[in-house]
Scaffold this motif. Structure first.
Motif, PDB file in Angstrom:
ATOM      1  N   GLY A  17       2.551  -0.927  -3.160  1.00  0.00           N
ATOM      2  CA  GLY A  17       3.261  -0.653  -2.100  1.00  0.00           C
ATOM      3  C   GLY A  17       4.276  -1.259  -1.628  1.00  0.00           C
ATOM      4  O   GLY A  17       5.106  -0.628  -1.302  1.00  0.00           O
ATOM      5  N   TRP A  18       4.180  -2.530  -1.912  1.00  0.00           N
ATOM      6  CA  TRP A  18       5.455  -3.329  -1.609  1.00  0.00           C
ATOM      7  C   TRP A  18       6.714  -3.195  -2.599  1.00  0.00           C
ATOM      8  O   TRP A  18       7.500  -3.886  -2.507  1.00  0.00           O
ATOM      9  CB  TRP A  18       5.274  -4.760  -1.212  1.00  0.00           C
ATOM     10  CG  TRP A  18       4.764  -4.826   0.275  1.00  0.00           C
ATOM     11  CD1 TRP A  18       5.659  -4.397   1.315  1.00  0.00           C
ATOM     12  CD2 TRP A  18       3.621  -5.390   0.884  1.00  0.00           C
ATOM     13  NE1 TRP A  18       5.038  -4.630   2.559  1.00  0.00           N
ATOM     14  CE2 TRP A  18       3.897  -5.353   2.482  1.00  0.00           C
ATOM     15  CE3 TRP A  18       2.727  -5.946   0.381  1.00  0.00           C
ATOM     16  CZ2 TRP A  18       2.944  -5.760   3.542  1.00  0.00           C
ATOM     17  CZ3 TRP A  18       1.720  -6.626   1.512  1.00  0.00           C
ATOM     18  CH2 TRP A  18       1.869  -6.514   2.717  1.00  0.00           C
ATOM     19  N   THR A  19       6.324  -2.874  -3.847  1.00  0.00           N
ATOM     20  CA  THR A  19       7.185  -2.718  -4.851  1.00  0.00           C
ATOM     21  C   THR A  19       7.849  -1.470  -5.205  1.00  0.00           C
ATOM     22  O   THR A  19       8.852  -0.945  -5.258  1.00  0.00           O
ATOM     23  CB  THR A  19       6.537  -3.420  -5.992  1.00  0.00           C
ATOM     24  OG1 THR A  19       5.513  -2.772  -6.552  1.00  0.00           O
ATOM     25  CG2 THR A  19       6.481  -4.912  -5.954  1.00  0.00           C
ATOM     26  N   LEU A  31       4.571  12.748   1.878  1.00  0.00           N
ATOM     27  CA  LEU A  31       3.760  13.755   1.035  1.00  0.00           C
ATOM     28  C   LEU A  31       2.379  12.969   0.403  1.00  0.00           C
ATOM     29  O   LEU A  31       1.433  13.617   0.688  1.00  0.00           O
ATOM     30  CB  LEU A  31       4.560  14.681   0.250  1.00  0.00           C
ATOM     31  CG  LEU A  31       3.692  15.809  -0.544  1.00  0.00           C
ATOM     32  CD1 LEU A  31       3.013  16.535   0.322  1.00  0.00           C
ATOM     33  CD2 LEU A  31       4.370  16.328  -1.581  1.00  0.00           C
ATOM     34  N   ALA A  32       2.794  12.050  -0.358  1.00  0.00           N
ATOM     35  CA  ALA A  32       1.374  11.301  -0.986  1.00  0.00           C
ATOM     36  C   ALA A  32       0.917  10.611   0.026  1.00  0.00           C
ATOM     37  O   ALA A  32      -0.604  10.809  -0.163  1.00  0.00           O
ATOM     38  CB  ALA A  32       2.167  10.103  -2.265  1.00  0.00           C
ATOM     39  N   PHE A  33       1.194  10.013   0.994  1.00  0.00           N
ATOM     40  CA  PHE A  33       0.251   9.335   2.042  1.00  0.00           C
ATOM     41  C   PHE A  33      -0.315  10.265   2.922  1.00  0.00           C
ATOM     42  O   PHE A  33      -1.666   9.973   3.170  1.00  0.00           O
ATOM     43  CB  PHE A  33       0.957   8.183   2.831  1.00  0.00           C
ATOM     44  CG  PHE A  33       1.244   6.937   2.051  1.00  0.00           C
ATOM     45  CD1 PHE A  33       0.538   5.698   2.605  1.00  0.00           C
ATOM     46  CD2 PHE A  33       1.847   6.709   0.976  1.00  0.00           C
ATOM     47  CE1 PHE A  33       0.707   4.519   2.015  1.00  0.00           C
ATOM     48  CE2 PHE A  33       2.015   5.706   0.460  1.00  0.00           C
ATOM     49  CZ  PHE A  33       1.246   4.618   0.860  1.00  0.00           C
ATOM     50  N   THR A  34       0.149  11.557   3.032  1.00  0.00           N
ATOM     51  CA  THR A  34      -0.500  12.590   3.858  1.00  0.00           C
ATOM     52  C   THR A  34      -1.681  12.965   3.122  1.00  0.00           C
ATOM     53  O   THR A  34      -2.840  13.154   3.615  1.00  0.00           O
ATOM     54  CB  THR A  34       0.355  13.701   4.278  1.00  0.00           C
ATOM     55  OG1 THR A  34       1.473  13.381   4.986  1.00  0.00           O
ATOM     56  CG2 THR A  34      -0.164  14.641   4.957  1.00  0.00           C
ATOM     57  N   VAL A  86       4.669   0.277   7.037  1.00  0.00           N
ATOM     58  CA  VAL A  86       4.470  -1.064   6.674  1.00  0.00           C
ATOM     59  C   VAL A  86       5.106  -1.668   5.172  1.00  0.00           C
ATOM     60  O   VAL A  86       6.102  -2.296   4.991  1.00  0.00           O
ATOM     61  CB  VAL A  86       3.115  -1.658   6.472  1.00  0.00           C
ATOM     62  CG1 VAL A  86       2.940  -3.000   6.029  1.00  0.00           C
ATOM     63  CG2 VAL A  86       2.513  -1.503   7.919  1.00  0.00           C
ATOM     64  N   PHE A  87       4.792  -0.689   4.283  1.00  0.00           N
ATOM     65  CA  PHE A  87       5.420  -1.030   2.892  1.00  0.00           C
ATOM     66  C   PHE A  87       6.955  -0.788   2.887  1.00  0.00           C
ATOM     67  O   PHE A  87       7.668  -1.482   2.273  1.00  0.00           O
ATOM     68  CB  PHE A  87       4.634  -0.061   1.773  1.00  0.00           C
ATOM     69  CG  PHE A  87       3.279  -0.426   1.669  1.00  0.00           C
ATOM     70  CD1 PHE A  87       3.038  -1.761   1.635  1.00  0.00           C
ATOM     71  CD2 PHE A  87       2.345   0.821   1.381  1.00  0.00           C
ATOM     72  CE1 PHE A  87       1.673  -1.892   1.427  1.00  0.00           C
ATOM     73  CE2 PHE A  87       1.100   0.497   1.353  1.00  0.00           C
ATOM     74  CZ  PHE A  87       0.622  -0.922   1.203  1.00  0.00           C
ATOM     75  N   ARG A  88       7.490   0.226   3.652  1.00  0.00           N
ATOM     76  CA  ARG A  88       8.795   0.559   3.588  1.00  0.00           C
ATOM     77  C   ARG A  88       9.779  -0.109   4.656  1.00  0.00           C
ATOM     78  O   ARG A  88      10.997  -0.154   4.638  1.00  0.00           O
ATOM     79  CB  ARG A  88       8.961   2.021   3.641  1.00  0.00           C
ATOM     80  CG  ARG A  88       8.340   2.939   2.704  1.00  0.00           C
ATOM     81  CD  ARG A  88       8.582   4.352   2.735  1.00  0.00           C
ATOM     82  NE  ARG A  88      10.033   4.585   2.814  1.00  0.00           N
ATOM     83  CZ  ARG A  88      10.516   5.164   1.461  1.00  0.00           C
ATOM     84  NH1 ARG A  88       9.979   5.202   0.480  1.00  0.00           N
ATOM     85  NH2 ARG A  88      11.802   5.529   1.577  1.00  0.00           N
ATOM     86  N   LEU A  89       9.021  -0.778   5.473  1.00  0.00           N
ATOM     87  CA  LEU A  89       9.829  -1.667   6.784  1.00  0.00           C
ATOM     88  C   LEU A  89      10.919  -2.598   6.090  1.00  0.00           C
ATOM     89  O   LEU A  89      11.848  -2.649   6.739  1.00  0.00           O
ATOM     90  CB  LEU A  89       8.911  -1.963   7.585  1.00  0.00           C
ATOM     91  CG  LEU A  89       9.290  -2.280   9.011  1.00  0.00           C
ATOM     92  CD1 LEU A  89       9.928  -1.290   9.485  1.00  0.00           C
ATOM     93  CD2 LEU A  89       8.228  -3.022   9.689  1.00  0.00           C
ATOM     94  N   PRO A  90      10.636  -3.329   5.207  1.00  0.00           N
ATOM     95  CA  PRO A  90      11.639  -4.206   4.750  1.00  0.00           C
ATOM     96  C   PRO A  90      12.863  -3.439   4.172  1.00  0.00           C
ATOM     97  O   PRO A  90      13.899  -4.095   4.068  1.00  0.00           O
ATOM     98  CB  PRO A  90      10.887  -4.946   3.523  1.00  0.00           C
ATOM     99  CG  PRO A  90       9.453  -4.871   3.775  1.00  0.00           C
ATOM    100  CD  PRO A  90       9.327  -3.670   4.293  1.00  0.00           C
TER     101      PRO A  90
END
Length: 298
Positions: A17-19, A31-34, A86-90
């Motif tokens: 997620g974080w990479t 779309l993937a997370f939905t 959360v994963f994209r916030l940075p």
């Protein structure tokens, strides 16, 4: 002792997620997370079943019906949106985090902090409180929070690094050898903000309150800190508004003038529960509570 295989799998998923997720095109990631949310909802595992029991109480129903089922689907989509963010916030720009925040009641929060008085911001698991934390830091008010110790340890350290990378001071809830309550009290006496997610009791010493008409247990820590330090206790509720974020800072919950310390904590925690009720009832689709809260479930 080696960590169980499941722990390694969970840690690997967060690393992914974080990479990878943080670098994906946003439309594809959403779309993937939905799709993940919908699949999880259809499987109706233990977390989804508990979510539906919780939502039934919020809506005043005695059993899960079609309305609850469709609402739980919306909650799961909202919950997976939280994890996506959360994963994209940075990777999000300061302009987007600040400009996308639609908030009310923050003027009294800033005025209290600017006067030199500490503030306890108590939040439920609603909307995206990580984004709200980043917004508060970008607004010039870095704060202290508490992180639940997760397994495996490597995952816990990733969450610490994530929050510290956003400018927060993150204290481990357990296992550090430090007195967390004492550290939070020192920050508050220094006039700093403290943010605590507090709609689920993680101990056996929670305060029993009436929550949507039924007995439930909430943490007494936010109220105890206010009684101990004189800091302002302000509930906060959060939700999603399209591609933006909505937040409300509620009125301060005052410390009662009379009563023993335990009684004052109980009265203030009940008022905190009422603020949560108001926010959750207005935006039930953004309350991500898949765990047990009410006494009858514990």
């Amino acid at each position: 002792m080696k960590a169980p295989r499941k722990d390694h799998f969970v840690d690997a998923a967060y690393v992914l997620g974080w990479t990878v997720v943080r670098k994906m095109p946003e439309r594809s990631a959403r779309l993937a997370f939905t799709m993940i949310a919908d699949r999880t909802w259809r499987r109706r595992g233990r977390g989804v079943r508990q979510l539906e029991k919780n939502l039934s109480r919020v809506l005043g129903k005695n059993a899960v019906d079609d309305e609850i089922r469709m609402l739980s689907k919306r909650v799961m989509r909202s919950y997976l949106r939280y994890w996506l963010e959360v994963f994209r916030l940075p990777e999000m720009s300061r302009e987007r985090i600040v400009g996308g925040m639609n908030i009310t009641g923050h003027e009294k929060l800033f005025a209290t902090l600017d006067s030199g008085r500490g503030v306890i911001l108590a939040l439920p698991h609603m909307g995206n409180y990580e984004q709200a934390g980043a917004w508060l830091v970008y607004s010039g008010y870095p704060f202290t929070t508490v992180v639940e110790r997760l397994k495996p340890e490597s995952l816990f350290k990733r969450f610490l690094a994530f929050r510290e990378g956003l400018g927060m001071e993150a204290l481990p809830l357990t296992g550090s050898g430090a007195a967390v309550f004492g550290t939070l009290a020192r920050r508050l006496r220094a006039g700093k903000p403290v943010c605590l997610v507090s709609d689920r009791d993680l101990s056996d010493t929670g305060v029993e309150v009436e929550f949507f008409g039924r007995p439930a247990r909430l943490p007494g820590g936010p109220a105890a800190l206010a009684v101990q330090t004189g800091a302002a206790l302000m509930p906060v509720t959060l939700w999603y508004e399209g591609n933006s974020w909505g937040t409300r800072v509620h009125e301060e919950i005052p410390v009662p003038d009379e009563g023993a310390r335990q009684d004052r904590v109980r009265v203030m925690t009940q008022e905190l529960a009422r603020a949560y009720e108001e926010g959750i009832a207005a935006h039930p689709e953004d309350w991500h509570m898949l765990q047990r809260v009410w006494v009858e479930d514990l």
